[in-house]
Design an enzyme around this catalytic site. Structure first.
Site, PDB file in Angstrom:
ATOM      1  N   THR A   8     -10.470  -3.751   0.003  1.00 27.77           N
ATOM      2  CA  THR A   8      -9.912  -5.262   0.645  1.00 27.77           C
ATOM      3  C   THR A   8      -8.558  -4.816   0.751  1.00 27.77           C
ATOM      4  O   THR A   8      -7.821  -3.848   0.357  1.00 27.77           O
ATOM      5  CB  THR A   8     -10.031  -6.103  -0.602  1.00 27.77           C
ATOM      6  OG1 THR A   8      -9.315  -5.468  -2.040  1.00 27.77           O
ATOM      7  CG2 THR A   8     -11.450  -6.247  -1.274  1.00 27.77           C
ATOM      8  N   GLY A  13      -0.601  -1.281   4.771  1.00 30.66           N
ATOM      9  CA  GLY A  13      -0.129  -0.695   3.515  1.00 30.66           C
ATOM     10  C   GLY A  13      -1.170   0.496   2.986  1.00 30.66           C
ATOM     11  O   GLY A  13      -1.486   1.336   3.840  1.00 30.66           O
ATOM     12  N   GLY A  15      -4.137   0.099   1.777  1.00 31.78           N
ATOM     13  CA  GLY A  15      -5.386  -0.180   2.248  1.00 31.78           C
ATOM     14  C   GLY A  15      -5.593   0.654   3.632  1.00 31.78           C
ATOM     15  O   GLY A  15      -6.677   1.139   3.529  1.00 31.78           O
ATOM     16  N   SER A 171      -0.793  -1.169 -11.268  1.00 33.14           N
ATOM     17  CA  SER A 171       0.855  -0.753 -11.315  1.00 33.14           C
ATOM     18  C   SER A 171       1.123  -0.187 -12.587  1.00 33.14           C
ATOM     19  O   SER A 171       0.759  -0.434 -13.472  1.00 33.14           O
ATOM     20  CB  SER A 171       1.379  -2.081 -10.801  1.00 33.14           C
ATOM     21  OG  SER A 171       2.943  -1.905 -10.893  1.00 33.14           O
ATOM     22  N   TYR A 193       3.279 -11.232 -11.391  1.00 29.43           N
ATOM     23  CA  TYR A 193       2.639  -9.860 -10.760  1.00 29.43           C
ATOM     24  C   TYR A 193       2.242  -8.797 -11.923  1.00 29.43           C
ATOM     25  O   TYR A 193       1.425  -8.407 -11.834  1.00 29.43           O
ATOM     26  CB  TYR A 193       3.766  -9.436  -9.890  1.00 29.43           C
ATOM     27  CG  TYR A 193       3.607  -7.952  -9.247  1.00 29.43           C
ATOM     28  CD1 TYR A 193       2.208  -8.072  -8.045  1.00 29.43           C
ATOM     29  CD2 TYR A 193       3.828  -6.811  -9.606  1.00 29.43           C
ATOM     30  CE1 TYR A 193       2.057  -6.808  -7.455  1.00 29.43           C
ATOM     31  CE2 TYR A 193       3.347  -5.618  -8.946  1.00 29.43           C
ATOM     32  CZ  TYR A 193       2.590  -5.496  -8.075  1.00 29.43           C
ATOM     33  OH  TYR A 193       2.183  -4.380  -7.463  1.00 29.43           O
TER      34      TYR A 193
END
Length: 331
Positions: A8, A13, A15, A171, A193
């Site tokens: 996805t 970036g 992906g 992250s 986030y």
């Protein structure tokens, strides 16, 4: 039979860099680009096939911030494939990031400078919004849309004769302090986030607990701090120009500054080659880059407990019931 890899957020970036590197590792893969923008995906598909003519590359349109789009994409995938070997759950957003200038410059001259720049802790806040599905945008995009996709794709992921992998882009900024079971969508906070990335960590642990006996394994990765579409909007261009020399210097002391998407995929590609049953479900795998530009993989024990992970998973199942009822009513 070719192994099938679904990615996805594959049109840019991390992906996009991941798709390139995976096909370099194994040109007999079938890589399916799961993207919101079909035009960009078509251009990426053409470039990948030009470099890897022996490979198969296909596209499925999906916007993980729209449950209707997720359900439609899952239906298409179930018609096309009998199984999925790898699903890289990479698409994500950090909406309208606001930089705390005071925290930035005070951090530059503090003893915590490396930690602050490695994790962005205290530097960024975001203004979230509600989607057409009535969910918080960051939560739906980064967590819940992918969760529903997995639920829909269970017939392709759970087989007795082979193992399947889920690999999430998490992250280092996934903070326990920014997540609350009473507010899993982070409606009342300013760090959606970070909350969503911590939620990903919890979900991965719960998925292993519930699905390993059915041959499905989950892992989480941090690609490091990179200059991508996600981060470029945080600062004006002139500030990036000023900070990059500092970042390059800090890289000799902190390994989190991978800087490029290609470097950031190191842990994602490393996991592609590992036997999932040999991995610790409580470990996060970190892409790292030395000051001289060499890439390697680090590990970090996730700051969570399995009971909280299971409670979060049950909350997601309950939310799934609610949204499916709403979807049925709106048909």
């Amino acid at each position: 039979m070719r192994k099938v890899v679904l990615v996805t957020g594959a049109s840019s970036g991390v992906g996009l860099a991941l798709c390139k590197r995976l096909l370099e590792e194994d040109d007999e893969l079938h890589v399916c680009l799961a993207c919101r923008n079909v035009g960009k995906a078509e251009a990426v598909r053409g470039a990948l096939l030009a470099s890897n003519p022996a490979s198969e590359v296909s596209i499925v349109q999906v916007d993980v911030c729209s449950l209707q789009s997720v359900l439609q994409a899952a239906g298409e995938l179930k018609q096309r494939f009998q199984r999925l070997d790898y699903v890289y759950l990479n698409a994500g957003i950090m909406p309208n990031p606001q930089l705390n200038i005071k925290a930035l410059f005070s951090g530059l001259f503090s003893r915590k400078v490396i930690h602050i720049f490695s994790t962005a802790e205290g530097l960024l806040t975001q203004e979230d919004r509600v989607t057409a599905d009535g969910l918080q945008e960051v939560f739906e995009t980064n967590v819940f849309g992918h969760f529903i996709l997995i639920r829909e794709l269970e017939p392709l992921l759970c087989h007795s004769d082979h193992l399947s992998r889920l690999i999430w882009t998490s992250s280092r900024n996934a903070r326990r302090s920014n997540f609350h079971l009473e507010d899993i969508q982070h409606r009342r906070g300013q760090e959606p986030y970070s909350s969503s990335k911590y939620a990903i960590d919890l979900l991965s642990v719960a998925l292993n607990r519930n699905f390993n006996p059915r041959g499905l394994y989950s892992s989480v990765v941090c690609p490091g701090t990179m200059v991508t579409n996600l981060t470029c909007g945080i600062l004006p261009p002139f500030l990036w120009t000023l900070l990059l020399p500092i970042i390059w210097l800090i890289r000799f002391f902190a390994n989190a500054f991978t800087l490029t998407p290609n470097n950031g995929t190191e842990a994602l590609v490393w996991l592609f080659h590992q036997k999932p049953e040999s991995l610790n479900p409580l470990t996060k795998y970190l892409s790292a880059t030395t000051g001289f530009g060499s890439n390697y993989v680090m590990t970090q024990k996730m700051d969570l407990d399995e009971d909280t992970a299971e409670k979060f998973y049950q909350n997601l199942l309950e939310l799934e019931k609610q949204v499916r009822v709403t979807i049925q009513k709106n048909k």
